[in-house]
Every structure is written in structure tokens, then in C-alpha cells.
Design a protein around this motif. Structure first.
Motif, PDB file in Angstrom:
ATOM      1  N   SER A  34      -5.680   0.594   7.209  1.00  0.00           N
ATOM      2  CA  SER A  34      -6.609   1.268   6.310  1.00  0.00           C
ATOM      3  C   SER A  34      -7.000   2.635   6.853  1.00  0.00           C
ATOM      4  CB  SER A  34      -7.850   0.393   6.105  1.00  0.00           C
ATOM      5  OG  SER A  34      -8.646   0.889   5.065  1.00  0.00           O
ATOM      6  N   GLY A  78     -12.054   5.787   5.668  1.00  0.00           N
ATOM      7  CA  GLY A  78     -11.562   4.569   6.288  1.00  0.00           C
ATOM      8  C   GLY A  78     -12.562   3.749   7.075  1.00  0.00           C
ATOM      9  N   THR A 102       0.833  -1.204   0.000  1.00  0.00           N
ATOM     10  CA  THR A 102       0.000   0.000   0.000  1.00  0.00           C
ATOM     11  C   THR A 102       0.864   1.250   0.000  1.00  0.00           C
ATOM     12  OG1 THR A 102      -1.789  -1.165   1.156  1.00  0.00           O
ATOM     13  CG2 THR A 102      -1.795   1.240   1.281  1.00  0.00           C
ATOM     14  N   THR A 156      -8.871  -2.443   1.016  1.00  0.00           N
ATOM     15  CA  THR A 156      -8.260  -3.566   1.718  1.00  0.00           C
ATOM     16  C   THR A 156      -9.342  -4.495   2.235  1.00  0.00           C
ATOM     17  OG1 THR A 156      -6.337  -2.242   2.344  1.00  0.00           O
ATOM     18  CG2 THR A 156      -6.752  -4.248   3.619  1.00  0.00           C
ATOM     19  N   GLU A 169     -12.040  -0.026   3.586  1.00  0.00           N
ATOM     20  CA  GLU A 169     -11.866  -1.374   4.151  1.00  0.00           C
ATOM     21  C   GLU A 169     -13.167  -2.151   4.011  1.00  0.00           C
ATOM     22  OE1 GLU A 169     -11.225  -3.617   8.471  1.00  0.00           O
ATOM     23  OE2 GLU A 169     -11.211  -1.428   8.362  1.00  0.00           O
TER      24      GLU A 169
END
Length: 252
Positions: A167, A238, A120, A140, A183
Motif C-alpha cells: 500500500s 499510504g 492492484t 487495502t 490502508e
């Protein structure tokens, strides 16, 4: 739409995400630690949709290979706009938390947390070097076990909790750069990985373990990943998307 790299894409959730992205117009590089016929078949299916595609051998636990994987993906399909961190490993054997071995613990951390973090990081650095009007994103795939305790798989839970925090960290760091970081926390999804324990969890699901009384399907996770990659979840930073049929819903 954009150009995506999907790791762990030869089967299951990763394959479903790659195909969902391809069906919506993304060119897709699919990567996996096993780059055999299964992975080649995913790339072939993507090309059949009229998309640019490539199959790339990638062990994300090998940090030294990350630049090569990103280079191969961009050479095949163009400058990447999207990274889907799906590759991961489970425990070497289920059992008592007091019997977890350093080998199994380190394996989960190496791939699920450490490898995912540094891939990442490498991807984000590339994005920051290029201005783009496309929606750019990092997605992710963690697990419901980032939150829910499974003492027979403690080392897996810890690695997915680390990926979940990763994340949030990258979401906070990259928000001002116009890069969406997301995420997805899958629950019980019907894949080869969950097949050995499916009968056990089918019974628990029937007795109310989840709100929706069935296993989820990889294609359902794929649709959600496509939504995120397309920039259709604005003003979020996130937050985990729980694709779990209500497994983590608090009830009483």
C-alpha cells in the motif's frame, strides 16, 4: 460517486464496505471466491438501493483471472474508480511457529500478498489510461497483525505486513497521478473469521487488551472505507488507518 470493485465481499468486512459504498451512491461490483447465494444477496441488496451491481466469481490468487474480473466489473457497472482489496485467507491451522507448513505459508502469500499486489497493479494500469474528475482510490484491508505479532499465525502476519508495504509503495507511485492509496488495519472485528476465537478475546478485551472494550463491527470498517473512497482524507500518502479500538495504542 463512482464505481467500485470490492473483493471478498460475500460476508463480513467486505460485505459491509460494499453496502456502505452503495448507500453513498457508488455502483458496486462484489467479488468473491465463492459466488453463491451469499454473494448474489449482497448484489441484490445493492440493486435495492438503486445502484448498479454485479456478483463476480474471483480467486485473486489466480493471477490469470484478474483481467477477466476487472472486465466483468466494468461491463456491469462502468469504468472503475475504486478498488477495495479485502479478500484474504487465514492460516490453515494455528500452532507453533516452528510447525508452520509450506502449504499454509504459500497460501497466505498467494492471496494476501501476491494476488493483492498484482490485482492492484492491473487496476492501477487501467486507471492511468483514463482521465477522470472523480476521486480514484485503492483501499487495502490488511490487519493489526501487519504490525502486532501473533506467533500462532506467523505466516498470516508476514503476508499482511507485505500487503501493508504494498500500500505504501503504490501510494508513493500513484500520488502524482491523483490516485489515493489507503490502508485499513482492522483489529478485532466481529465476523465469521473471528468467531472461533471470540470468547478468548472477549476475556482479554475485558481485561484491557483494547482501549475500547468490545469487538468492532464490520459496518464501522465500512464507514471508514467510504470516507477514504470519497476522498475525505486529503494530503495523506499510504498511512495505515488503525480500526482496532486502541489495540495498537502504546500504553504504560
Amino acid at each position: 460517486m463512482g464505481q467500485a470493485l470490492v473483493t471478498g465481499a460475500r460476508r463480513g468486512i467486505g460485505k459491509a464496505i460494499a453496502l456502505a459504498l452503495g448507500s453513498a451512491g457508488f455502483d458496486v461490483a462484489v467479488a468473491d471466491v465463492e459466488a453463491g447465494e451469499d454473494l448474489q444477496a449482497v448484489a441484490k441488496e445493492l440493486k435495492g438501493m438503486g445502484r448498479k451491481a454485479a456478483a463476480i466469481k474471483a480467486d485473486i490468487g489466480d493471477l490469470g483471472s484478474h483481467a477477466r474480473v476487472l472486465d466483468e466489473a466494468e461491463a456491469a457497472i462502468g469504468p472503475l474508480t475504486t478498488l477495495v482489496n479485502n479478500a484474504g485467507v487465514s492460516v490453515m491451522s494455528r500452532g507453533d511457529l516452528l510447525d508452520v507448513t509450506t502449504e499454509s505459508y504459500d497460501r497466505c502469500q498467494s492471496v494476501n500478498a501476491r494476488g493483492t499486489f498484482f490485482l492492484t497493479q492491473a487496476f492501477a494500469k487501467r486507471l492511468l489510461k483514463v482521465k477522470s474528475t472523480d476521486h480514484r482510490s485503492i483501499i487495502t484491508i490488511t490487519s493489526a497483525n501487519a504490525t502486532a505479532v501473533s506467533i500462532a499465525r506467523g505466516e498470516y502476519c508476514m503476508s499482511k505486513a507485505a500487503a501493508s508495504m504494498m500500500s505504501k509503495l503504490f501510494a508513493s507511485r500513484l500520488s502524482d497521478e491523483g490516485i489515493g492509496v489507503y490502508e485499513i488495519q482492522p483489529g478485532f472485528i466481529e465476523t465469521d473469521m473471528t468467531a472461533p476465537s471470540k470468547a478468548k478475546y472477549d476475556a482479554l478485551i475485558d481485561n484491557g487488551l483494547t482501549v475500547v472494550k468490545r469487538f468492532g463491527q464490520p459496518a464501522e470498517v465500512g464507514r471508514i472505507a467510504l470516507t477514504l473512497a470519497s476522498g475525505l482524507l486529503p494530503y495523506t500518502v499510504g498511512q495505515p488507518i488503525q480500526v482496532d479500538g486502541g489495540l495498537l495504542t502504546v500504553r504504560y
